[in-house]
Design a protein around this motif. Structure first.
Motif, PDB file in Angstrom:
ATOM      1  N   SER A 188       0.995  -1.380   0.180  1.00  8.80           N
ATOM      2  CA  SER A 188      -0.064  -0.022  -0.064  1.00  8.80           C
ATOM      3  C   SER A 188       0.735   1.477   0.028  1.00  8.80           C
ATOM      4  O   SER A 188       0.813   2.000  -0.679  1.00  8.80           O
ATOM      5  CB  SER A 188      -0.890  -0.011   1.496  1.00  8.80           C
ATOM      6  OG  SER A 188      -0.213  -0.143   2.718  1.00  8.80           O
ATOM      7  N   GLU A 211      -3.744  -8.732  -0.447  1.00  9.69           N
ATOM      8  CA  GLU A 211      -4.879  -9.320  -0.538  1.00  9.69           C
ATOM      9  C   GLU A 211      -5.135 -10.603   0.180  1.00  9.69           C
ATOM     10  O   GLU A 211      -6.448 -10.748   0.184  1.00  9.69           O
ATOM     11  CB  GLU A 211      -4.303 -10.120  -1.574  1.00  9.69           C
ATOM     12  CG  GLU A 211      -5.759 -10.885  -3.021  1.00  9.69           C
ATOM     13  CD  GLU A 211      -4.973 -10.382  -4.737  1.00  9.69           C
ATOM     14  OE1 GLU A 211      -4.710  -9.635  -5.197  1.00  9.69           O
ATOM     15  OE2 GLU A 211      -5.799 -11.688  -5.127  1.00  9.69           O
ATOM     16  N   GLY A 263      -5.606   0.469   4.979  1.00  8.53           N
ATOM     17  CA  GLY A 263      -4.255   0.486   5.585  1.00  8.53           C
ATOM     18  C   GLY A 263      -4.250  -0.609   4.468  1.00  8.53           C
ATOM     19  O   GLY A 263      -3.815   0.618   3.066  1.00  8.53           O
ATOM     20  N   SER A 264      -3.394  -1.991   5.122  1.00 11.29           N
ATOM     21  CA  SER A 264      -2.143  -2.033   3.435  1.00 11.29           C
ATOM     22  C   SER A 264      -3.177  -2.877   2.512  1.00 11.29           C
ATOM     23  O   SER A 264      -4.676  -2.752   2.832  1.00 11.29           O
ATOM     24  CB  SER A 264      -2.166  -4.152   4.670  1.00 11.29           C
ATOM     25  OG  SER A 264      -1.377  -4.677   3.715  1.00 11.29           O
ATOM     26  N   ALA A 265      -2.450  -3.037   1.901  1.00 14.41           N
ATOM     27  CA  ALA A 265      -2.808  -3.302   0.165  1.00 14.41           C
ATOM     28  C   ALA A 265      -3.338  -5.461   0.273  1.00 14.41           C
ATOM     29  O   ALA A 265      -3.498  -6.086  -0.745  1.00 14.41           O
ATOM     30  CB  ALA A 265      -2.231  -3.067  -0.301  1.00 14.41           C
ATOM     31  N   LYS A 291       0.141 -13.501   9.055  1.00 17.96           N
ATOM     32  CA  LYS A 291       0.608 -13.726   7.537  1.00 17.96           C
ATOM     33  C   LYS A 291       1.644 -14.369   6.851  1.00 17.96           C
ATOM     34  O   LYS A 291       1.495 -14.982   6.628  1.00 17.96           O
ATOM     35  CB  LYS A 291       0.300 -12.486   6.895  1.00 17.96           C
ATOM     36  CG  LYS A 291      -0.053 -12.622   5.394  1.00 17.96           C
ATOM     37  CD  LYS A 291      -0.417 -11.145   4.803  1.00 17.96           C
ATOM     38  CE  LYS A 291       1.375 -11.101   4.951  1.00 17.96           C
ATOM     39  NZ  LYS A 291       1.744  -9.550   3.631  1.00 17.96           N
ATOM     40  N   ARG A 292       2.866 -13.724   8.261  1.00 19.03           N
ATOM     41  CA  ARG A 292       3.960 -14.103   7.685  1.00 19.03           C
ATOM     42  C   ARG A 292       4.341 -15.459   7.883  1.00 19.03           C
ATOM     43  O   ARG A 292       5.188 -15.854   6.621  1.00 19.03           O
ATOM     44  CB  ARG A 292       4.495 -13.042   8.680  1.00 19.03           C
ATOM     45  CG  ARG A 292       6.634 -13.269   8.133  1.00 19.03           C
ATOM     46  CD  ARG A 292       7.275 -12.773   9.694  1.00 19.03           C
ATOM     47  NE  ARG A 292       7.424 -13.730  10.253  1.00 19.03           N
ATOM     48  CZ  ARG A 292       8.307 -13.845  11.600  1.00 19.03           C
ATOM     49  NH1 ARG A 292       8.375 -12.901  11.947  1.00 19.03           N
ATOM     50  NH2 ARG A 292       8.162 -14.576  12.406  1.00 19.03           N
ATOM     51  N   ARG A 336       2.214   3.660  10.440  1.00 19.10           N
ATOM     52  CA  ARG A 336       0.267   2.839  11.294  1.00 19.10           C
ATOM     53  C   ARG A 336       0.513   2.558  12.932  1.00 19.10           C
ATOM     54  O   ARG A 336       1.352   2.599  13.145  1.00 19.10           O
ATOM     55  CB  ARG A 336      -0.216   1.655  10.052  1.00 19.10           C
ATOM     56  CG  ARG A 336      -0.430   1.944   9.142  1.00 19.10           C
ATOM     57  CD  ARG A 336      -0.841   1.058   8.549  1.00 19.10           C
ATOM     58  NE  ARG A 336      -1.375   1.428   6.831  1.00 19.10           N
ATOM     59  CZ  ARG A 336      -1.207   0.531   5.521  1.00 19.10           C
ATOM     60  NH1 ARG A 336      -0.286  -0.563   5.949  1.00 19.10           N
ATOM     61  NH2 ARG A 336      -1.658   1.018   4.197  1.00 19.10           N
ATOM     62  N   ASP A 345      -5.338  -5.226   8.666  1.00 20.62           N
ATOM     63  CA  ASP A 345      -4.351  -5.946   9.943  1.00 20.62           C
ATOM     64  C   ASP A 345      -5.814  -6.355  10.951  1.00 20.62           C
ATOM     65  O   ASP A 345      -5.290  -7.157  11.946  1.00 20.62           O
ATOM     66  CB  ASP A 345      -3.882  -4.766  10.938  1.00 20.62           C
ATOM     67  CG  ASP A 345      -1.881  -4.679   9.546  1.00 20.62           C
ATOM     68  OD1 ASP A 345      -1.764  -5.035  10.493  1.00 20.62           O
ATOM     69  OD2 ASP A 345      -2.042  -3.872   8.661  1.00 20.62           O
ATOM     70  N   TYR A 346      -7.130  -5.849  10.904  1.00 15.52           N
ATOM     71  CA  TYR A 346      -7.694  -6.263  12.204  1.00 15.52           C
ATOM     72  C   TYR A 346      -8.725  -7.406  11.061  1.00 15.52           C
ATOM     73  O   TYR A 346      -9.018  -7.917  11.747  1.00 15.52           O
ATOM     74  CB  TYR A 346      -8.486  -5.288  12.346  1.00 15.52           C
ATOM     75  CG  TYR A 346      -8.131  -4.015  13.039  1.00 15.52           C
ATOM     76  CD1 TYR A 346      -7.329  -3.916  13.767  1.00 15.52           C
ATOM     77  CD2 TYR A 346      -9.383  -2.844  13.605  1.00 15.52           C
ATOM     78  CE1 TYR A 346      -6.297  -2.841  14.720  1.00 15.52           C
ATOM     79  CE2 TYR A 346      -8.036  -1.888  13.991  1.00 15.52           C
ATOM     80  CZ  TYR A 346      -7.925  -2.162  15.651  1.00 15.52           C
ATOM     81  OH  TYR A 346      -6.773  -0.982  15.298  1.00 15.52           O
ATOM     82  N   ASN A 353     -14.015   1.755   9.733  1.00  6.86           N
ATOM     83  CA  ASN A 353     -12.371   2.244   9.330  1.00  6.86           C
ATOM     84  C   ASN A 353     -11.966   0.712  10.024  1.00  6.86           C
ATOM     85  O   ASN A 353     -11.134   0.492  10.393  1.00  6.86           O
ATOM     86  CB  ASN A 353     -11.780   3.193  10.228  1.00  6.86           C
ATOM     87  CG  ASN A 353     -12.644   4.189   9.806  1.00  6.86           C
ATOM     88  OD1 ASN A 353     -12.498   4.439   8.590  1.00  6.86           O
ATOM     89  ND2 ASN A 353     -13.057   5.249  10.809  1.00  6.86           N
ATOM     90  N   LEU A 365     -11.448  -4.561  18.272  1.00  2.00           N
ATOM     91  CA  LEU A 365     -12.190  -4.257  19.628  1.00  2.00           C
ATOM     92  C   LEU A 365     -13.741  -3.738  19.426  1.00  2.00           C
ATOM     93  O   LEU A 365     -13.748  -2.292  18.083  1.00  2.00           O
ATOM     94  CB  LEU A 365     -11.535  -3.312  20.559  1.00  2.00           C
ATOM     95  CG  LEU A 365     -10.399  -3.898  21.073  1.00  2.00           C
ATOM     96  CD1 LEU A 365      -9.462  -2.694  21.803  1.00  2.00           C
ATOM     97  CD2 LEU A 365     -10.822  -5.390  22.005  1.00  2.00           C
ATOM     98  N   ASN A 407      -9.262  -1.868   9.683  1.00  2.00           N
ATOM     99  CA  ASN A 407      -8.205  -2.661   8.723  1.00  2.00           C
ATOM    100  C   ASN A 407      -8.192  -3.842   8.595  1.00  2.00           C
ATOM    101  O   ASN A 407      -7.997  -4.197   8.770  1.00  2.00           O
ATOM    102  CB  ASN A 407      -7.087  -1.221   9.233  1.00  2.00           C
ATOM    103  CG  ASN A 407      -6.665  -1.492  10.528  1.00  2.00           C
ATOM    104  OD1 ASN A 407      -6.313  -3.141  10.640  1.00  2.00           O
ATOM    105  ND2 ASN A 407      -6.805  -0.889  11.226  1.00  2.00           N
ATOM    106  N   ASP A 447      -8.110  -8.885  16.620  1.00  2.00           N
ATOM    107  CA  ASP A 447      -7.721  -7.332  17.509  1.00  2.00           C
ATOM    108  C   ASP A 447      -8.983  -6.508  17.133  1.00  2.00           C
ATOM    109  O   ASP A 447      -8.200  -6.204  17.992  1.00  2.00           O
ATOM    110  CB  ASP A 447      -6.159  -6.707  16.726  1.00  2.00           C
ATOM    111  CG  ASP A 447      -4.494  -7.842  16.991  1.00  2.00           C
ATOM    112  OD1 ASP A 447      -4.820  -9.057  18.274  1.00  2.00           O
ATOM    113  OD2 ASP A 447      -4.292  -7.593  15.996  1.00  2.00           O
ATOM    114  N   SER A 474      -0.429  -9.137  10.208  1.00  2.00           N
ATOM    115  CA  SER A 474       0.815  -9.184   9.376  1.00  2.00           C
ATOM    116  C   SER A 474       1.503  -9.954   9.804  1.00  2.00           C
ATOM    117  O   SER A 474       2.057 -10.616   9.390  1.00  2.00           O
ATOM    118  CB  SER A 474       1.340  -8.136   8.739  1.00  2.00           C
ATOM    119  OG  SER A 474      -0.056  -6.514   8.805  1.00  2.00           O
ATOM    120  N   ARG A 475       1.122 -10.062  10.937  1.00  2.00           N
ATOM    121  CA  ARG A 475       2.499 -11.622  12.160  1.00  2.00           C
ATOM    122  C   ARG A 475       1.763 -12.286  11.596  1.00  2.00           C
ATOM    123  O   ARG A 475       2.003 -14.028  11.497  1.00  2.00           O
ATOM    124  CB  ARG A 475       2.477 -10.913  13.346  1.00  2.00           C
ATOM    125  CG  ARG A 475       1.408 -10.929  14.354  1.00  2.00           C
ATOM    126  CD  ARG A 475       1.706 -10.472  15.165  1.00  2.00           C
ATOM    127  NE  ARG A 475       0.084 -11.078  17.125  1.00  2.00           N
ATOM    128  CZ  ARG A 475      -0.686 -10.804  16.591  1.00  2.00           C
ATOM    129  NH1 ARG A 475      -0.668  -9.559  16.190  1.00  2.00           N
ATOM    130  NH2 ARG A 475      -1.477 -10.808  17.211  1.00  2.00           N
TER     131      ARG A 475
END
Lengths: 421, 201
Positions: free
Chosen positions: A134, B79, B75-77, B35-36, A384, B27-28, B23, B53, B25, B51, B32-33
């Motif tokens: 992004s 997919e 947020g992040s792209a 996904k890794r 972020r 990450d919610y 909103n 709330l 995002n 995550d 990312s962690r």
């Protein structure tokens, strides 16, 4: 043809010009176009999925061929050095894919793609760039229309060199004036987070005019980087060749078809901080109070360029990081690190007690080393601060400028950099 | 009269409403962690919205339709955020608005995504949950038409709340987005149609 295409009517926006030039048509906001790409890049966060999809497109046909290997870059920056067997395998996959297809590979430790590709001269003004990340919008600071895409888009882009785009409406953002003492480019970016909110520029291109300001290219990179947090599709700094035409048309009173025009006097911006857990939860540092901090991060694609490190080092020279604080410094690229070495900045960081993290994404998204502990407050120049973003949902992430992070790391609490100056 | 509406066009789906806030995002949706080190979307399904709330009352299940507020998927792209929802069996997504990369990723995967029309109820102030309550509550049965059958041109894109017997209009998706969902996503489109045409499409 619409009225706006008549001579003397408002001219096309930069987004319309760049997308139109790559689609071979005159286009305007709202059109859907198929446009040819100048650059496609992937990170280790996206490449494994993209490569798999790309192979499915070729259906086993050999040899694999990219639309143009000179326009494709794979960047190892999110997980460096590889913290696990799975990520080490992603990196192996990327290296072998690059060798097989002839595309460029940015090895681990060379830095974040959103900085390194620019240093390599791969992003030119007026270019159409997509990245499977992004924060690709950062390259608007070099005059490109640069935007983030997902894995499927990226796979099709690798194969055909063309993607579909909805031509965005544009917002004209004029940044003018000089910043007061202690105010960094990152403060301007955070100020804009609050001004736009998380979707104030949704689906839009933000056309930025900063010629009458004291912002450097590194500052503008930090600002363009943050534009995705306002929902923007791209942020494009008008300058150079395109700017020449634009300045001409502005003198004539015509200035593009903008949805909205915003002017910001930089002299009115104070050092600010984004409080947990929202990027637009921005207040002046003085209003946030003396929040204790234990993990401080200066760096990554939103705060690890040379100007950022210079600002931070100026505040750390001859001082030590507070006993209760870990300070991580993450140069945006190896070239930034080399320059920081040459200028003596690294010595300042090391003497202050900082840990130098390999150039790359660092602890920004919780996938590298530097995860905060339960209940800890992390103060970072990253982009972020969502709950859990740095890898621990029980930590709080605050965002601020490199200078604010540096002075706060010394004090052990959030400090306005103008304090005691 | 809402019963006459044809919901069998491209991207037609029915399922159970799951209300989400503004909103949300990526990450919610999935961190990312997580996904890794995951090998694919299936193993990430148990961690969807972990995550967020306040937390969801119960996990996302196959047959759910997500009803979100403003700016879903910001947020992040990555997919994987759209992919995990598809892997969990989410049939469609209806939101006040959707962030652009998430929108692209969803239609590129053939997942129907609809944004409520301006005149749809629940556009005012309040939380996403109280605003959604103007037309939908958790657990309502919904039927979504991404684009309706060409046999029934008078029926707009929208959502029928089967439980409450109401219809909520949505913004018409672009012709190309419909085309992608019709093919089941960009990859099948590319394999079937080949090149994306250059110029205005």
């Amino acid at each position: 043809m619409s009225d706006s295409r008549k001579p003397g009517g408002p001219g096309p926006t930069l987004a319309e010009r760049i997308l139109g030039a790559h689609a071979g048509v005159d286009c305007r906001a709202g059109d859907l176009v198929g446009a040819d790409l100048d650059l496609v890049y992937l990170t280790d966060g996206s490449a494994p999925a993209v490569i798999k999809l790309f192979r499915s497109l070729r259906m086993g046909a050999a040899p694999l061929s990219l639309f143009d290997p000179s326009k494709v870059v794979l960047s190892i920056d999110h997980y460096v050095p590889a913290p696990s067997a799975a990520t080490a395998r992603y990196h192996q996959l990327m290296r072998s894919f690059a060798a097989e297809t002839g595309c460029r590979l940015v090895e681990e430790g060379r830095g974040v793609c959103h900085q390194v590709l620019g240093e390599m001269g791969l992003v030119r003004e007026g270019a159409l760039v997509v990245g499977a990340d992004s924060h690709t919008v950062t390259y608007g600071a070099r005059g490109a229309f640069a935007t983030g895409v997902g894995s499927t888009d990226a796979a099709v882009a690798l194969a055909g060199g063309r993607l579909w785009f909805r031509v965005p409406e544009s917002i004209r953002l004029v940044l003018h004036g000089s910043r007061g003492p202690g105010v960094g480019g990152k403060d301007v970016a955070l100020y804009l987070n609050r001004l736009f909110g998380t979707d104030g520029a949704a689906y839009c291109a933000v056309e930025i005019y900063a010629g009458d300001s004291d912002l450097s290219r590194d500052d503008l990179a930090a600002i363009c980087n943050t534009s995705v947090e306002w929902g923007a599709k791209a942020a494009i700094v008008a300058g150079g060749r395109l700017d020449g035409e634009r300045c001409e048309s502005e003198r004539e009173g015509g200035n593009g078809r903008f949805r909205q025009e915003i002017a910001v006097d930089l002299s009115r911006i104070e050092p600010v901080v984004a409080l947990p857990h929202g990027v637009d939860n921005v207040v002046p540092v003085v209003e946030a109070g003396p929040v204790p901090v234990s993990l401080c991060v200066i760096g990554t694609c939103s705060g690890g360029r040379l100007d950022d490190l210079r600002e931070a080092a100026a505040a750390l020279r001859g001082r030590s990081v507070h006993a209760g604080v870990r300070l991580l410094v993450v140069p945006a690229s190896l070239s930034v690190l080399e320059n920081a070495l040459r200028e003596g900045l690294v010595e300042v960081f090391v003497r202050a007690g900082a840990t130098i993290v390999p150039p790359g994404c660092g602890p920004c998204c919780g996938t590298g080393n530097g995860v905060p502990g339960d209940g800890e407050n992390a103060l970072s120049t990253a982009n972020r601060n969502f709950r859990g973003r740095m890898g621990n949902a029980e930590a709080n992430v605050f965002l601020a400028s490199p200078l604010t992070v540096a002075v706060s790391a010394v004090a052990g609490r959030l400090v306005d950099p103008r304090e005691g100056a | 009269m809402t019963d006459r509406r044809n919901m069998t066009g491209v991207g037609g789906a029915s399922g159970t409403a799951r209300i989400l806030p503004d909103n949300v995002n990526t990450d919610y949706i999935i961190s990312s962690r997580r996904k890794r080190d995951a090998s694919g979307p299936a193993e990430l399904v148990p961690f969807i919205f972990e995550d967020l709330l306040p937390p969801l009352s119960h996990p996302i299940q196959a047959g759910d339709i997500i009803v979100a507020g403003w700016n879903f998927g910001c947020g992040s792209a990555m997919e994987i955020a759209a992919e995990v929802l598809k892997a969990a069996g989410v049939k469609a997504l209806v939101a006040r608005s959707v962030a652009r990369t998430f929108y692209r990723n969803a239609v590129n995967l053939g997942l129907p995504v609809l944004e409520l029309a301006e005149q749809a109820p629940g556009a005012g102030v309040g939380t996403a949950v109280t605003r959604a309550a103007a037309w939908c509550v958790e657990g309502d049965r919904l039927a979504v038409a991404f684009e309706v059958s060409t046999m029934d041109r008078d029926t707009p894109a929208g959502v029928r709340n089967v439980t409450q017997g109401t219809f909520v209009p949505c913004l018409p998706p672009s012709r190309f987005a419909v085309e992608l969902v019709r093919h089941g996503g960009l990859i099948p489109y590319y394999l079937g149609v080949k090149e994306i045409p250059r110029g205005i499409i």
